[in-house]
Design a protein around this motif. Structure first.
Motif, PDB file in Angstrom:
ATOM      1  N   VAL A  65      12.371 -20.091 -30.937  1.00  0.00           N
ATOM      2  CA  VAL A  65      13.122 -20.062 -32.204  1.00  0.00           C
ATOM      3  C   VAL A  65      14.487 -19.401 -32.054  1.00  0.00           C
ATOM      4  O   VAL A  65      15.171 -19.143 -33.037  1.00  0.00           O
ATOM      5  CB  VAL A  65      12.318 -19.366 -33.318  1.00  0.00           C
ATOM      6  CG1 VAL A  65      10.982 -20.055 -33.520  1.00  0.00           C
ATOM      7  CG2 VAL A  65      12.135 -17.874 -33.034  1.00  0.00           C
ATOM      8  N   TRP A  66      14.895 -19.091 -30.824  1.00  0.00           N
ATOM      9  CA  TRP A  66      16.204 -18.495 -30.576  1.00  0.00           C
ATOM     10  C   TRP A  66      16.414 -17.240 -31.429  1.00  0.00           C
ATOM     11  O   TRP A  66      15.548 -16.398 -31.496  1.00  0.00           O
ATOM     12  CB  TRP A  66      17.313 -19.540 -30.759  1.00  0.00           C
ATOM     13  CG  TRP A  66      17.247 -20.675 -29.787  1.00  0.00           C
ATOM     14  CD1 TRP A  66      16.592 -21.871 -29.960  1.00  0.00           C
ATOM     15  CD2 TRP A  66      17.825 -20.740 -28.468  1.00  0.00           C
ATOM     16  NE1 TRP A  66      16.737 -22.668 -28.854  1.00  0.00           N
ATOM     17  CE2 TRP A  66      17.491 -22.015 -27.923  1.00  0.00           C
ATOM     18  CE3 TRP A  66      18.596 -19.872 -27.703  1.00  0.00           C
ATOM     19  CZ2 TRP A  66      17.904 -22.408 -26.645  1.00  0.00           C
ATOM     20  CZ3 TRP A  66      19.023 -20.269 -26.437  1.00  0.00           C
ATOM     21  CH2 TRP A  66      18.671 -21.516 -25.916  1.00  0.00           C
ATOM     22  N   SER A  67      17.533 -17.136 -32.123  1.00  0.00           N
ATOM     23  CA  SER A  67      17.878 -15.862 -32.771  1.00  0.00           C
ATOM     24  C   SER A  67      17.098 -15.556 -34.031  1.00  0.00           C
ATOM     25  O   SER A  67      17.245 -14.458 -34.591  1.00  0.00           O
ATOM     26  CB  SER A  67      19.381 -15.810 -33.072  1.00  0.00           C
ATOM     27  OG  SER A  67      20.110 -15.596 -31.889  1.00  0.00           O
ATOM     28  N   ALA A 247      16.282 -10.817 -28.575  1.00  0.00           N
ATOM     29  CA  ALA A 247      17.279 -11.387 -29.485  1.00  0.00           C
ATOM     30  C   ALA A 247      17.180 -12.897 -29.547  1.00  0.00           C
ATOM     31  O   ALA A 247      17.751 -13.511 -30.447  1.00  0.00           O
ATOM     32  CB  ALA A 247      18.701 -10.994 -29.038  1.00  0.00           C
ATOM     33  N   ALA A 248      16.440 -13.518 -28.605  1.00  0.00           N
ATOM     34  CA  ALA A 248      16.523 -14.974 -28.527  1.00  0.00           C
ATOM     35  C   ALA A 248      15.298 -15.679 -27.976  1.00  0.00           C
ATOM     36  O   ALA A 248      15.200 -16.897 -28.111  1.00  0.00           O
ATOM     37  CB  ALA A 248      17.728 -15.370 -27.671  1.00  0.00           C
ATOM     38  N   ALA A 249      14.363 -14.989 -27.365  1.00  0.00           N
ATOM     39  CA  ALA A 249      13.272 -15.664 -26.656  1.00  0.00           C
ATOM     40  C   ALA A 249      11.924 -15.499 -27.345  1.00  0.00           C
ATOM     41  O   ALA A 249      10.892 -15.360 -26.680  1.00  0.00           O
ATOM     42  CB  ALA A 249      13.188 -15.177 -25.209  1.00  0.00           C
ATOM     43  N   GLY A 250      11.917 -15.554 -28.664  1.00  0.00           N
ATOM     44  CA  GLY A 250      10.658 -15.530 -29.393  1.00  0.00           C
ATOM     45  C   GLY A 250      10.080 -16.921 -29.536  1.00  0.00           C
ATOM     46  O   GLY A 250      10.811 -17.898 -29.714  1.00  0.00           O
ATOM     47  N   PHE A 251       8.747 -17.016 -29.447  1.00  0.00           N
ATOM     48  CA  PHE A 251       8.063 -18.307 -29.578  1.00  0.00           C
ATOM     49  C   PHE A 251       7.107 -18.252 -30.763  1.00  0.00           C
ATOM     50  O   PHE A 251       6.309 -17.325 -30.908  1.00  0.00           O
ATOM     51  CB  PHE A 251       7.271 -18.622 -28.306  1.00  0.00           C
ATOM     52  CG  PHE A 251       8.133 -19.070 -27.157  1.00  0.00           C
ATOM     53  CD1 PHE A 251       8.281 -20.422 -26.865  1.00  0.00           C
ATOM     54  CD2 PHE A 251       8.814 -18.143 -26.382  1.00  0.00           C
ATOM     55  CE1 PHE A 251       9.088 -20.839 -25.816  1.00  0.00           C
ATOM     56  CE2 PHE A 251       9.620 -18.550 -25.328  1.00  0.00           C
ATOM     57  CZ  PHE A 251       9.756 -19.903 -25.043  1.00  0.00           C
ATOM     58  N   TRP A 325      18.169 -14.838 -41.564  1.00  0.00           N
ATOM     59  CA  TRP A 325      18.861 -15.140 -40.312  1.00  0.00           C
ATOM     60  C   TRP A 325      18.258 -16.400 -39.719  1.00  0.00           C
ATOM     61  O   TRP A 325      17.177 -16.837 -40.114  1.00  0.00           O
ATOM     62  CB  TRP A 325      18.824 -13.991 -39.309  1.00  0.00           C
ATOM     63  CG  TRP A 325      19.929 -14.156 -38.291  1.00  0.00           C
ATOM     64  CD1 TRP A 325      19.798 -14.331 -36.958  1.00  0.00           C
ATOM     65  CD2 TRP A 325      21.337 -14.201 -38.575  1.00  0.00           C
ATOM     66  NE1 TRP A 325      21.049 -14.480 -36.375  1.00  0.00           N
ATOM     67  CE2 TRP A 325      22.008 -14.404 -37.346  1.00  0.00           C
ATOM     68  CE3 TRP A 325      22.092 -14.102 -39.741  1.00  0.00           C
ATOM     69  CZ2 TRP A 325      23.391 -14.511 -37.250  1.00  0.00           C
ATOM     70  CZ3 TRP A 325      23.470 -14.206 -39.640  1.00  0.00           C
ATOM     71  CH2 TRP A 325      24.107 -14.411 -38.415  1.00  0.00           C
ATOM     72  N   GLY A 326      18.974 -16.993 -38.794  1.00  0.00           N
ATOM     73  CA  GLY A 326      18.523 -18.223 -38.168  1.00  0.00           C
ATOM     74  C   GLY A 326      18.752 -18.196 -36.678  1.00  0.00           C
ATOM     75  O   GLY A 326      19.267 -17.222 -36.115  1.00  0.00           O
ATOM     76  N   GLY A 327      18.365 -19.293 -36.032  1.00  0.00           N
ATOM     77  CA  GLY A 327      18.473 -19.373 -34.592  1.00  0.00           C
ATOM     78  C   GLY A 327      19.345 -20.526 -34.147  1.00  0.00           C
ATOM     79  O   GLY A 327      19.516 -21.514 -34.862  1.00  0.00           O
TER      80      GLY A 327
END
Length: 373
Positions: A65-67, A247-251, A325-327
């Motif tokens: 999901v990125w950011s 900051a960016a590598a959530g799944f 916020w978004g990704g």
């Protein structure tokens, strides 16, 4: 296009908008979820996990999901603040003494959360290997100087945000942020979201599909360009999945994003216990900056770890106490504490539009129209 999952009658228009996005080809595979008063009222998924459209998106499909991951990192900070283990107005050096060099001794935790610390990038070029090396990434940040007066303006900390906050959490808890998130947030909520993905989940991952066409020309209003470092294809690797890049590598998927973030929209209450006090939830709305972001080149109003409702915001919302916020590529989560609603959208087909992606905006608009019925 067949949509699976559950949707209350009140939000049937959201189902139709979601189906339209898949039917038109704007989405390949995606999910959307809405929580109201802490309870799921929309949990839908559909499409395919691959660009060739051969494998259906399943209930337990997850993707990068990125950011949008930054909202999970922020929630970790709020949990520690709620327990009086972390002071949002304390200097970072209270928890991370080595950070207080090169003019950074007055940077506070709130500056990290609000992207106003002046550390939006590293002073040297980084690559995927470097991003996956926690000690290197954090040590370099501890040594460098801020690029502007901390607290004076926001400059989106695209990757550094997670390392800065994650190192503070590591110093306090003596455990990596991915473990802290898993133990203290995801597990109590039974939420299928991961910062650092175990190999046992690989078979469920839908890889990000790169955006069509060339990237847009550089925004002339960007005062401080920062490195992107990672392509969509890089996130297909086991190296990216295993690394903790908070900051960016959530799944996850829309259900898991909404399940976690709904804690904020419902005043800190979970189905089984209270995770945050209402007062801590309201800390999110302590404005840290409002103006042209030096890195994004768009106007953003930042609070504690989230962007806030504003007349010039890239995401339109009717209620005052709304944060979001978004990704990269299009994922989005919105928490409306006035309506006690959380809406999340997660997809595999990336675009170049980010926070202005019409797919998420249509779902958000439709959700608010349904809420008004």
């Amino acid at each position: 296009m067949k949509i699976q999952g559950n949707c209350s009658d009140q939000f049937s228009a959201v189902r139709e908008a979601f189906a339209d996005s898949l039917r038109s080809g704007a989405d390949v595979g995606a999910s959307v979820a809405i929580y109201l008063d802490g309870e799921p009222v929309v949990d839908l998924w559909g499409g395919y996990t691959d660009q060739e459209r051969t494998q259906p998106w399943q209930r337990n499909t997850i993707t990068n999901v990125w950011s949008t991951t930054k909202t999970m990192t922020a929630l970790c900070v709020l949990v520690l603040a709620d327990r009086d283990e972390l002071d949002l107005t304390a200097p970072v050096t209270k928890y991370w003494p080595e950070f207080g060099t090169a003019g950074k001794n007055h940077i506070e935790i709130r500056h990290l959360l609000g992207h106003t610390a002046g550390l939006p990038d590293w002073d040297q070029p980084m690559n995927l290997d470097d991003l996956c090396d926690w000690e290197k990434a954090t040590t370099l940040l501890a040594r460098q100087s801020p690029r502007w007066e901390p607290g004076a303006a926001s400059g989106y900390h695209r990757f550094t945000h997670g390392f800065l906050i994650g190192e503070v959490i590591r110093r306090i808890c003596q455990q990596p942020i991915g473990t802290f998130f898993a133990d203290h947030i995801a597990a109590p909520l039974d939420a299928d979201f991961h910062i650092g993905l175990a190999v046992k989940h690989d078979h469920r991952v839908s890889d990000a599909i790169p955006a069509h066409g060339p990237a847009p020309a550089a925004n002339p209003r960007v005062a401080i360009p920062v490195g992107t470092y990672v392509t969509a294809q890089d996130t297909w690797s086991a190296q990216w999945r295993r690394a903790e890049i908070p900051a960016a590598a959530g799944f996850g998927n829309a259900r898991s994003v909404a399940a976690v973030q709904a804690v904020l929209a419902s005043g800190g209450q979970t189905p089984s216990a209270r995770l945050l006090s209402e007062a801590t939830c309201r800390m999110v709305f302590d404005e840290q900056s409002h103006g042209m972001d030096l890195v994004l080149g768009i106007p953003v109003r930042f609070g504690m770890g989230y962007a806030l409702k504003a007349g010039d915001a890239p995401v339109g919302m009717p209620n005052l106490h709304t944060c979001y916020w978004g990704g990269r590529g299009g994922s989005l989560v919105v928490n409306d504490l006035d309506a006690r609603m959380t809406i999340a959208y997660v997809m595999n087909q990336m675009t170049h539009l980010g926070l202005t992606d019409p797919r998420s905006h249509k779902l958000l608009q439709t959700a608010y129209e349904a809420l008004a019925l």
